[in-house]
Design an enzyme around this catalytic site. Structure first.
Site, mmCIF file in Angstrom:
data_model
loop_
_atom_site.group_PDB
_atom_site.id
_atom_site.type_symbol
_atom_site.label_atom_id
_atom_site.label_comp_id
_atom_site.label_asym_id
_atom_site.label_seq_id
_atom_site.Cartn_x
_atom_site.Cartn_y
_atom_site.Cartn_z
ATOM 1 N N GLU A 1 24.567 -7.356 -8.092
ATOM 2 C CA GLU A 1 24.899 -7.843 -6.835
ATOM 3 C C GLU A 1 25.913 -9.449 -6.899
ATOM 4 O O GLU A 1 25.054 -10.457 -6.075
ATOM 5 C CB GLU A 1 24.978 -7.840 -5.159
ATOM 6 C CG GLU A 1 23.943 -6.815 -5.278
ATOM 7 C CD GLU A 1 23.113 -6.959 -4.043
ATOM 8 O OE1 GLU A 1 22.810 -7.478 -3.235
ATOM 9 O OE2 GLU A 1 22.932 -5.340 -3.586
ATOM 10 N N GLU B 1 21.102 1.457 -5.539
ATOM 11 C CA GLU B 1 19.650 0.976 -5.266
ATOM 12 C C GLU B 1 20.205 1.606 -2.928
ATOM 13 O O GLU B 1 21.951 1.937 -3.137
ATOM 14 C CB GLU B 1 20.193 -0.425 -4.293
ATOM 15 C CG GLU B 1 19.065 -0.950 -5.320
ATOM 16 C CD GLU B 1 18.960 -2.890 -4.776
ATOM 17 O OE1 GLU B 1 19.371 -3.032 -4.104
ATOM 18 O OE2 GLU B 1 19.497 -4.017 -6.378
#
Ligand code: BG6
Length: 465
Positions: A167, A366
């Site tokens: 991220e 995720e």
């Protein structure tokens, strides 16, 4: 009854990160990262003043943890190598205790039939580099490439799935726009430079990897599908497209296509915020794209056209000068994290990757549900009955299955996360794990109901309902 069976050799497992699980113990040789530092400066910023020092005691309990991974059906597991553990000052000498720890961790995973997925950067800048500007500085890019090469050399003989970042938008937005990461600024110009430098660092690490190693290297992006309030209203659609450029395509495009999105570049030019770069940097980015993509999915982003004309926020431009958020009535919420639950989002992302990004191999890296106060659900045998988490997982897997049936090239599903872990400034407020962690008892572990469900899910390569 519907049967959801997934492709052969599907990756079932979970994701975590070094800084959120390992902790820090006497004589382990770890250096400070920005979280260690920030917690010492401002402990009140962290939920119940719980810092990263012990995390979930993973440094101590990792062998037991790997047995629990087996018991919960993992055939793969992602964590990160803590930069500040391996190279305490960010550059320079290597901590041999860290080498021994990560070697043993990786060997133990493999010996237990669990494929290691290793990420290099998970929000954990060594303080010595932050003092030099962190991701704003080219020194950090060089140091990161050295860190990446060191990891490839040390562990690349056994680790075949690598990731450059988790991220990367988050250090840019959290550290330089919305103030939930150190150094806690609000400065779009800095955020843009940080994002560019992270993209360049990723491409340079990929270049080194492909020169010397034979596995796969990718990046993990939190792809947040962006929906206009009204898809028939061109102004709402335009607003959603700009939000998508800022938060999704800003990293998807350079990582997969080797180029930054044109509409975003136009906006950044108009703001006179084009980051410092050279022609050679752009060439490195264009030539060193990823082999595969990790997709983190938690929530959608809902957007509407700005109520007032585009304006500058208090002398400091922000992405939100170009759109407003839309609070959709009736949306399903996870009240603890304050995030909308929208299962179909996972399908929409997969179709976007299929159609707009050449159907590059990808996996869900995720997806998960953080819940506060899970001790309410402990049964008489001491097990947390987290049926809501099982429903959350199934709800997303139904849509993932549909996308795969329609041709999406998705190779696996990793839950966030294996065991309850330290969630940055939220610390242990919301628990995400298949395994409960009792911090009052040195991190004692107990499998939740969802852990047994996950075991069956992996065993049957799917589920029926
Ligand atoms: C992802 C991160 O954004 O979401 C994790 O990769 C993080 O590090 C997870 O913990 C859950 O979010 P949070 O903020 O509740 O911890």
């Amino acid at each position: 009854m519907t049967v959801y069976r997934f492709p052969k050799d599907f990756f079932w497992g979970s994701a975590s990160s070094g800084p959120q699980t390992e902790g820090r113990f006497n004589n382990d040789g770890k250096g400070d990262n920005i979280w260690d530092y920030w917690y010492r400066q401002e402990p009140d910023k962290f939920f119940n003043q719980v810092g990263p020092d012990k995390a979930s005691y993973g440094y101590i309990h990792y062998k037991e943890d790997i047995q629990l991974m087996k018991k919960t059906g993992h055939n793969s597991f992602r964590t990160s190598i803590q930069w500040s553990r391996l190279i305490p000052d960010g550059v320079g000498s290597i901590n041999q205790k860290a080498v021994a720890f990560y070697n043993d961790f990786i060997d133990e995973l493999i010996a237990n039939g669990i494929e290691p997925f290793i990420n290099l950067y998970h929000f954990d800048m060594p303080v010595a580099l932050q003092e030099e500007g962190g991701w704003l500085s080219r020194k950090t890019i060089d140091a990161y490439v050295y860190f990446a090469q060191t990891c490839f050399q040390l562990f690349g003989d056994r680790v075949k799935y690598w990731f450059t970042h988790n991220e990367p938008i988050v250090p840019a937005e959290g550290g330089y726009l919305y103030q939930f990461h150190y150094p806690n600024e609000q400065n779009l110009k800095h955020a843009v430079q940080v994002a560019f430098n992270e993209a360049l660092a990723s491409a340079r690490a990929i270049e080194k990897y492909h020169q010397t190693q034979d596995g796969k290297i990718g990046i993990i992006l939190n792809v947040t599908p962006t929906y206009p309030r009204d898809k028939n209203n061109p102004e709402d659609v335009k607003a959603a497209s700009i939000a998508d450029a800022f938060f999704n395509r800003s990293f998807l495009d350079p990582a997969i296509k080797g180029q930054f999105p044109k509409d975003l570049v136009t906006i950044i030019k108009e703001l006179d915020m084009i980051p410092h770069h050279t022609a050679a940097d752009l060439e490195v980015i264009s030539k060193n794209t990823i082999d595969f993509l990790g997709v983190n999915y938690y929530q959608p982003r809902r957007v509407q056209a700005k109520e007032k004309a585009i304006g500058k926020t208090a002398n400091q431009p922000m992405p939100e000068d170009y759109f407003d958020y839309y609070d959709m009535p009736g949306k399903k919420m996870n009240p603890y994290r304050g995030w909308e639950i929208y299962e179909k989002g996972i399908y929409d992302i997969m179709i976007t990757i299929r159609d707009d990004y050449g159907n590059i191999p990808c996996f869900i890296s995720e997806n998960g549900m953080g819940v506060e106060g899970e001790e309410r659900y402990v049964n008489k045998d001491g097990q947390i009955e987290d049926d809501y988490r099982i429903e959350f997982i199934k709800g997303h897997l139904r849509y993932l299955h549909q996308a795969i049936e329609e041709g999406a090239n998705c190779l696996g599903y990793h839950l966030w996360t294996f065991m309850d872990n330290w969630s940055w400034t939220n610390a242990y407020k919301n628990r995400y794990g298949l395994i409960a962690v009792n911090l009052d008892k040195q991190g004692e572990r107990t499998i939740k109901k969802s852990g047994y469900f996950f075991k069956e899910l992996s065993k049957y390569n799917g589920f029926e309902d």
